[in-house]
Design a protein around this motif. Structure first.
Motif, PDB file in Angstrom:
ATOM      1  N   LYS A   1      57.588  41.367  34.459  1.00 56.09           N
ATOM      2  CA  LYS A   1      57.446  41.122  33.013  1.00 56.09           C
ATOM      3  C   LYS A   1      56.122  40.420  32.715  1.00 56.09           C
ATOM      4  CE  LYS A   1      62.330  40.480  32.135  1.00 56.09           C
ATOM      5  NZ  LYS A   1      63.116  39.306  32.498  1.00 56.09           N
ATOM      6  N   THR A   2      55.612  39.732  33.696  1.00 56.53           N
ATOM      7  CA  THR A   2      54.378  38.974  33.502  1.00 56.53           C
ATOM      8  C   THR A   2      53.167  39.764  33.983  1.00 56.53           C
ATOM      9  OG1 THR A   2      55.647  36.972  33.894  1.00 56.53           O
ATOM     10  CG2 THR A   2      53.269  36.747  34.031  1.00 56.53           C
ATOM     11  N   ALA A   3      53.374  40.603  34.995  1.00 56.24           N
ATOM     12  CA  ALA A   3      52.244  41.267  35.645  1.00 56.24           C
ATOM     13  C   ALA A   3      51.673  42.388  34.782  1.00 56.24           C
ATOM     14  CB  ALA A   3      52.686  41.831  36.990  1.00 56.24           C
ATOM     15  N   HIS A   4      50.356  42.522  34.818  1.00 61.24           N
ATOM     16  CA  HIS A   4      49.732  43.677  34.164  1.00 61.24           C
ATOM     17  C   HIS A   4      49.910  44.913  35.029  1.00 61.24           C
ATOM     18  CE1 HIS A   4      47.210  40.147  32.683  1.00 61.24           C
ATOM     19  NE2 HIS A   4      48.050  40.464  31.732  1.00 61.24           N
ATOM     20  N   TYR A   5      49.870  44.702  36.323  1.00 63.87           N
ATOM     21  CA  TYR A   5      50.092  45.798  37.258  1.00 63.87           C
ATOM     22  C   TYR A   5      51.204  45.390  38.213  1.00 63.87           C
ATOM     23  CZ  TYR A   5      45.646  47.072  35.290  1.00 63.87           C
ATOM     24  OH  TYR A   5      44.645  47.377  34.399  1.00 63.87           O
ATOM     25  N   GLY A   6      52.326  46.067  38.111  1.00 63.44           N
ATOM     26  CA  GLY A   6      53.455  45.749  38.971  1.00 63.44           C
ATOM     27  C   GLY A   6      53.576  46.786  40.070  1.00 63.44           C
ATOM     28  N   LEU A   7      53.447  46.339  41.303  1.00 67.37           N
ATOM     29  CA  LEU A   7      53.468  47.265  42.430  1.00 67.37           C
ATOM     30  C   LEU A   7      54.803  47.136  43.149  1.00 67.37           C
ATOM     31  CD1 LEU A   7      50.509  46.904  41.625  1.00 67.37           C
ATOM     32  CD2 LEU A   7      49.909  46.882  44.032  1.00 67.37           C
ATOM     33  N   ILE A   8      55.616  48.183  43.050  1.00 69.45           N
ATOM     34  CA  ILE A   8      56.916  48.119  43.698  1.00 69.45           C
ATOM     35  C   ILE A   8      56.789  48.633  45.130  1.00 69.45           C
ATOM     36  CG2 ILE A   8      59.318  48.881  43.609  1.00 69.45           C
ATOM     37  CD1 ILE A   8      58.870  49.299  40.565  1.00 69.45           C
ATOM     38  N   GLY A   9      56.932  47.730  46.074  1.00 73.82           N
ATOM     39  CA  GLY A   9      56.822  48.167  47.461  1.00 73.82           C
ATOM     40  C   GLY A   9      56.879  46.987  48.408  1.00 73.82           C
ATOM     41  N   ASP A  10      56.782  47.309  49.682  1.00 76.74           N
ATOM     42  CA  ASP A  10      56.908  46.290  50.726  1.00 76.74           C
ATOM     43  C   ASP A  10      55.549  45.644  50.986  1.00 76.74           C
ATOM     44  OD1 ASP A  10      57.285  44.783  53.000  1.00 76.74           O
ATOM     45  OD2 ASP A  10      58.601  46.264  53.967  1.00 76.74           O
ATOM     46  N   LEU A  11      55.509  44.366  50.795  1.00 73.67           N
ATOM     47  CA  LEU A  11      54.248  43.651  50.996  1.00 73.67           C
ATOM     48  C   LEU A  11      53.741  43.791  52.416  1.00 73.67           C
ATOM     49  CD1 LEU A  11      54.299  40.545  52.524  1.00 73.67           C
ATOM     50  CD2 LEU A  11      55.895  40.203  50.658  1.00 73.67           C
ATOM     51  N   TYR A  12      54.671  43.923  53.381  1.00 78.57           N
ATOM     52  CA  TYR A  12      54.271  44.031  54.787  1.00 78.57           C
ATOM     53  C   TYR A  12      53.599  45.358  55.097  1.00 78.57           C
ATOM     54  CZ  TYR A  12      56.280  39.559  55.995  1.00 78.57           C
ATOM     55  OH  TYR A  12      56.520  38.216  56.093  1.00 78.57           O
ATOM     56  N   GLU A  13      53.684  46.300  54.157  1.00 74.42           N
ATOM     57  CA  GLU A  13      52.924  47.545  54.334  1.00 74.42           C
ATOM     58  C   GLU A  13      51.694  47.552  53.435  1.00 74.42           C
ATOM     59  OE1 GLU A  13      55.669  50.750  53.695  1.00 74.42           O
ATOM     60  OE2 GLU A  13      57.027  50.015  55.250  1.00 74.42           O
ATOM     61  N   ILE A  14      51.876  47.141  52.188  1.00 70.72           N
ATOM     62  CA  ILE A  14      50.779  47.225  51.218  1.00 70.72           C
ATOM     63  C   ILE A  14      49.627  46.286  51.581  1.00 70.72           C
ATOM     64  CG2 ILE A  14      50.140  46.851  48.791  1.00 70.72           C
ATOM     65  CD1 ILE A  14      53.014  47.715  48.061  1.00 70.72           C
ATOM     66  N   VAL A  15      49.948  45.054  51.909  1.00 69.84           N
ATOM     67  CA  VAL A  15      48.871  44.082  52.159  1.00 69.84           C
ATOM     68  C   VAL A  15      48.016  44.476  53.372  1.00 69.84           C
ATOM     69  CG1 VAL A  15      48.354  41.647  52.670  1.00 69.84           C
ATOM     70  CG2 VAL A  15      50.028  42.229  50.910  1.00 69.84           C
TER      71      VAL A  15
ATOM     72  N   ILE B   1      46.735  40.128  36.232  1.00 68.95           N
ATOM     73  CA  ILE B   1      47.855  39.727  37.084  1.00 68.95           C
ATOM     74  C   ILE B   1      48.397  40.958  37.803  1.00 68.95           C
ATOM     75  CG2 ILE B   1      50.144  38.654  37.156  1.00 68.95           C
ATOM     76  CD1 ILE B   1      49.410  37.230  34.494  1.00 68.95           C
ATOM     77  N   ILE B   2      48.388  40.893  39.114  1.00 67.31           N
ATOM     78  CA  ILE B   2      48.899  41.993  39.923  1.00 67.31           C
ATOM     79  C   ILE B   2      50.035  41.439  40.779  1.00 67.31           C
ATOM     80  CG2 ILE B   2      48.328  43.624  41.778  1.00 67.31           C
ATOM     81  CD1 ILE B   2      45.461  43.699  40.658  1.00 67.31           C
ATOM     82  N   ALA B   3      51.182  42.123  40.749  1.00 68.56           N
ATOM     83  CA  ALA B   3      52.327  41.617  41.499  1.00 68.56           C
ATOM     84  C   ALA B   3      52.817  42.654  42.490  1.00 68.56           C
ATOM     85  CB  ALA B   3      53.460  41.248  40.544  1.00 68.56           C
ATOM     86  N   ILE B   4      53.049  42.207  43.717  1.00 72.66           N
ATOM     87  CA  ILE B   4      53.641  43.084  44.730  1.00 72.66           C
ATOM     88  C   ILE B   4      55.033  42.539  45.043  1.00 72.66           C
ATOM     89  CG2 ILE B   4      53.396  44.060  47.047  1.00 72.66           C
ATOM     90  CD1 ILE B   4      50.388  43.360  46.893  1.00 72.66           C
ATOM     91  N   ASN B   5      56.035  43.386  44.810  1.00 72.06           N
ATOM     92  CA  ASN B   5      57.413  42.960  45.065  1.00 72.06           C
ATOM     93  C   ASN B   5      58.241  44.212  45.308  1.00 72.06           C
ATOM     94  OD1 ASN B   5      60.185  41.998  44.689  1.00 72.06           O
ATOM     95  ND2 ASN B   5      59.224  40.136  43.912  1.00 72.06           N
ATOM     96  N   LYS B   6      59.163  44.111  46.265  1.00 69.61           N
ATOM     97  CA  LYS B   6      59.915  45.323  46.594  1.00 69.61           C
ATOM     98  C   LYS B   6      61.113  45.537  45.663  1.00 69.61           C
ATOM     99  CE  LYS B   6      62.749  43.251  50.227  1.00 69.61           C
ATOM    100  NZ  LYS B   6      62.989  43.172  51.667  1.00 69.61           N
ATOM    101  N   ASP B   7      61.421  44.517  44.868  1.00 70.60           N
ATOM    102  CA  ASP B   7      62.559  44.619  43.961  1.00 70.60           C
ATOM    103  C   ASP B   7      62.075  45.025  42.571  1.00 70.60           C
ATOM    104  OD1 ASP B   7      64.706  44.250  42.295  1.00 70.60           O
ATOM    105  OD2 ASP B   7      64.850  42.068  42.616  1.00 70.60           O
ATOM    106  N   GLU B   8      62.428  46.230  42.163  1.00 76.94           N
ATOM    107  CA  GLU B   8      61.906  46.729  40.891  1.00 76.94           C
ATOM    108  C   GLU B   8      62.398  45.900  39.690  1.00 76.94           C
ATOM    109  OE1 GLU B   8      64.237  50.412  39.395  1.00 76.94           O
ATOM    110  OE2 GLU B   8      64.218  50.597  41.591  1.00 76.94           O
ATOM    111  N   ASN B   9      63.465  45.120  39.891  1.00 75.67           N
ATOM    112  CA  ASN B   9      63.975  44.293  38.797  1.00 75.67           C
ATOM    113  C   ASN B   9      63.419  42.870  38.797  1.00 75.67           C
ATOM    114  OD1 ASN B   9      65.688  46.320  37.784  1.00 75.67           O
ATOM    115  ND2 ASN B   9      67.090  45.917  39.487  1.00 75.67           N
ATOM    116  N   ALA B  10      62.497  42.591  39.700  1.00 74.46           N
ATOM    117  CA  ALA B  10      61.955  41.225  39.778  1.00 74.46           C
ATOM    118  C   ALA B  10      61.303  40.855  38.448  1.00 74.46           C
ATOM    119  CB  ALA B  10      60.947  41.122  40.910  1.00 74.46           C
ATOM    120  N   SER B  11      61.533  39.614  38.002  1.00 74.32           N
ATOM    121  CA  SER B  11      61.026  39.266  36.674  1.00 74.32           C
ATOM    122  C   SER B  11      59.517  39.085  36.648  1.00 74.32           C
ATOM    123  CB  SER B  11      61.743  38.044  36.110  1.00 74.32           C
ATOM    124  OG  SER B  11      61.834  37.041  37.084  1.00 74.32           O
ATOM    125  N   ILE B  12      58.885  39.000  37.794  1.00 72.20           N
ATOM    126  CA  ILE B  12      57.422  38.920  37.820  1.00 72.20           C
ATOM    127  C   ILE B  12      56.809  40.153  37.137  1.00 72.20           C
ATOM    128  CG2 ILE B  12      57.134  40.046  40.110  1.00 72.20           C
ATOM    129  CD1 ILE B  12      55.056  37.042  38.876  1.00 72.20           C
TER     130      ILE B  12
END
Ligand SMILES: Cc1cc2nc3c(=O)[nH]c(=O)nc-3n(C[C@H](O)[C@H](O)[C@H](O)COP(=O)(O)OP(=O)(O)OC[C@H]3O[C@@H](n4cnc5c(N)ncnc54)[C@H](O)[C@@H]3O)c2cc1C
Ligand SMILES: Cc1cc2nc3c(=O)[nH]c(=O)nc-3n(C[C@H](O)[C@H](O)[C@H](O)COP(=O)(O)OP(=O)(O)OC[C@H]3O[C@@H](n4cnc5c(N)ncnc54)[C@H](O)[C@@H]3O)c2cc1C
Lengths: 345, 262
Positions: free
Chosen positions: A316-330, A303-314
């Motif tokens: 907690k589920t993701a094996h790899y949590g990517l903190i950043g802007d999806l509009y740049e990363i993707v 499970i890989i999650a991209i979210n700019k909010d470091e407190n997002a509850s995803i």
């Protein structure tokens, strides 16, 4: 709540032997949840030294039964009658009841498919026994009591349920919750043809027609999913997420708000009120990770999650949590994937 | 045609408390509403009535406060309502619930068609409908996504079986569990609400039922036992990546290669 103060007559559990798996199929095409359940049944049966049975009902299906012998079941019970060509609740229940009366399995596992979800409760009521829905964990005690764990209340709680004084114990399990065993090259086990009197096969339901749905791709079957959440600002931006999914050989999925907005078809919604998925890889893009969402995907392998909010509850589920802007990363990732393809091409 | 719809009151929110001793949920003090999936069943019933005439009744099993959802059904246009309610029915699993409801239905009269929702948002088993049908010894179908034909002695319906649509004819009396989105539910009407303010909600208790044996109801009549309730597990393998977008996407590209996805 009041209990009646009276000793319940205890049943003799030793009279019930074996773990039976219902073979879910359409026209002999066996639903893969069946193999997953056989895998689980074998594991449970080994703990209590019981056999594993498969029970299949249909028309012209005796040939297909051989396939089940590649999964090391001890016996395959077959009811092969033209009247059983399609699932019809009354005759199927009668046949299943016949099987239970003759074989007396201690437990019955069924896939939580459109068929299993109606056949199982009908049978449970007929047998006056308990049925636990959508189990995610199954274990067994020495005394053959099945430990059934399932989510309820939108995945907010898990309940451990037992059926201590009734047999058979019944449970349904969704597809992709248990692991399918490896197919053996050689066949084993015995195919047991079963008979039932024809008058038990009558039905007040007649199947008039079966229309194949438009060829659509099922997110449940995808090995790779890219999930768009409300972090996607405009409908057009979905193209970017679709492109990422395509480059990874996967499919596009979504959270409920995007389905509700009408941007994506309901069949692509992951979660409690959507589909349960268990892909090898799932990348969530702008998804906050509500329990209703994660209940439908938290068994995914990576499970890989991209979210700019470091407190997002995803996270907690993701094996790899990517903190950043999806509009740049993707877009960056798409670029790299395209280049990578060019290099290897 | 006489139609009966089974409706359940559910907590408004999924955040619920559990009695640690009995494993039964504490429902007191939690805001409640009608199970959203049951609205589709009510709407389906009302449309059949509009086309064919007859009556629409609702039945609910639950505590006294569940009367509220029966009043809501009246405000949608439902004619009659009954609440099956008794302390002795508490803690029922699907088998005991469906049995109690089937007993209550027998007290309400004869129905050609019984409708249920797809599932509830609390217990969420989708098992109650088919089990009621078994107790009443009538045929049933689930996943009903369309009522295609209403005839004198049968219905033709479409069922969504995931990979295909099945079209089937089912004889009355029968039970159908309808899918979400089969028809768009109407909103309760203020006028109807006023009109039905004093309409009786019949309360059915154990003493009213044909089978008065307490052992068949509530916890006593339930083969399944909830042993414990606990919060779902959280995945403990976690790795958080911080950095510039370029760094993160590089890292992700590498990871996807390593996992053989790219
Ligand atoms: C009974 C019930 C059943 C439900 N069933 C489901 C279900 O099956 N499936 C489901 O999904 N939901 C379901 N829900 C709804 C659920 O509670 C949530 O509301 C929903 O999952 C939220 O979707 P989301 O994560 O896309 O949106 P939000 O919660 O709005 O999250 C958007 C996220 O995107 C992030 N973000 C925003 N912009 C960017 C950016 N530029 N770059 C990176 N990140 C960004 C934000 O930080 C935020 O975390 C259900 C609810 C109920 C009550
Ligand atoms: C955490 C937890 C887990 C549980 N798991 C199980 C389990 O696995 N097996 C089991 O046997 N019991 C289980 N139960 C008990 C079960 O939730 C209750 O028996 C419940 O009353 C009926 O099931 P349901 O809510 O799943 O209804 P569903 O079967 O999902 O409801 C389908 C339809 O039946 C009708 N209906 C349901 N309940 C009523 C009602 N009270 N009045 C009128 N119509 C109704 C409605 O039309 C509804 O749309 C569990 C309870 C808890 C708290």
């Amino acid at each position: 709540v009041e209990y009646v103060e009276e000793a319940v007559e205890a049943i003799d559990k030793s009279l019930w032997n074996g773990i039976a798996v219902y073979v879910d199929h359409i026209d002999g095409q066996i639903h893969p949840v069946t193999y997953e359940l056989i895998g689980k049944a074998k594991e449970l049966a080994a703990k209590i030294n019981h056999p594993v049975y498969a029970v299949i009902m249909g028309s012209n299906i005796t040939g297909q039964c051989r396939e089940l012998c590649h999964y090391a079941v001890d016996k395959v019970f077959v009811y092969d009658y033209p009247q059983l060509d399609r699932f019809k609740i009354e005759p199927y229940t009668k046949v299943f009841e016949d099987f239970v009366q003759k074989i007396k399995p201690t437990a019955i596992l069924m896939g939580a498919t459109p068929v299993g979800r109606q056949l199982a409760p009908r049978l449970a009521a007929r047998l006056r026994t308990g049925l636990t829905a959508d189990c995610t964990i199954l274990d067994i005690n020495e005394d053959t009591d099945l430990i059934q764990i399932r989510p309820a209340f939108g995945g907010n709680i898990m309940a451990q349920i037992v059926t201590p004084n009734h047999r058979p114990q019944m449970a349904t399990v969704r597809y992709k919750v248990m692991d399918a065993p490896k197919r053996n090259e050689e066949e084993s086990g015995e195919i047991v043809p079963c008979e039932i009197s024809e008058e038990k096969l009558s039905s007040n339901v007649v199947v008039i027609d079966i229309i194949e749905k438009e060829k659509e791709q099922f997110i449940e079957a995808a090995e790779v999913l890219v999930v768009a959440g409300r972090g996607i600002k405009k409908e057009e931006d979905l193209q970017m997420v679709q492109e990422l999914a395509d480059l990874l050989g996967g499919q596009l999925a979504c959270t409920r708000p995007l389905m509700e907005a009408g941007w994506i078809d309901a069949k692509r919604q992951v979660g409690l009120s959507g589909r349960t998925v268990r892909p090898k890889l799932i990348i969530t893009v702008g998804v906050s990770g509500s329990v209703q969402f994660t209940a439908g995907m938290n068994n995914s392998e990576h499970i890989i999650a991209i979210n700019k909010d470091e407190n997002a509850s995803i996270f907690k589920t993701a094996h790899y949590g990517l903190i950043g802007d999806l509009y740049e990363i993707v877009p960056n990732l798409i670029h790299q994937l395209k280049q990578g393809k060019e290099i290897s091409a | 045609m006489n139609i009966l719809v089974c409706i359940k009151q559910v907590p408004d929110s999924n955040k619920v408390e559990v009695d640690p001793v009995t494993g039964v949920l504490k429902r007191n003090g939690v805001e409640s509403k009608m199970n959203p999936y049951d609205l589709y069943a009510i709407e389906t019933a009302l449309r059949i009535k509009e086309e064919k005439g007859g009556t629409v009744s609702v039945i609910s099993m639950g505590p006294g406060q569940a009367e509220a959802i029966i009043r809501e059904a009246f405000a949608m246009g439902v004619d009659h309502g009954a609440l099956i309610s008794d302390r002795k029915f508490g803690g029922a699993d699907v088998l005991a619930t469906s049995y109690t409801i089937s007993q209550g239905i027998k007290m309400m009269g004869e129905f050609d068609l019984i409708l249920c929702g797809k599932q509830t948002t609390d217990g969420d088993t989708a098992q109650v409908g088919p089990e009621i049908a078994e107790w009443l010894n009538i045929p049933s179908l689930s996943n009903v996504s369309k009522i295609a034909e209403i005839n004198d002695s049968d219905l033709v319906v479409e069922m969504d079986m995931t990979h295909d649509i099945e079209i089937a004819k089912i004889q009355f009396p029968c039970l159908l569990a309808v899918d979400k989105d089969i028809v768009m539910p109407r909103l309760p009407s203020y006028v109807k609400k006023q009109e039905t303010k004093n309409r009786e909600v019949r309360v059915i208790s154990l003493a009213d039922l044909e089978d008065k044996n307490e052992k068949n109801y509530g916890l006593n009549g339930s083969p399944t036992q909830v042993q414990r309730i606990f919060p779902p597990e959280v995945n403990d393998h976690r790795e958080i990546w911080n950095g510039t977008s370029a760094e993160i996407s590089n890292q992700l590209y590498k990871k996807l290669n390593e996992l053989k996805f790219a």
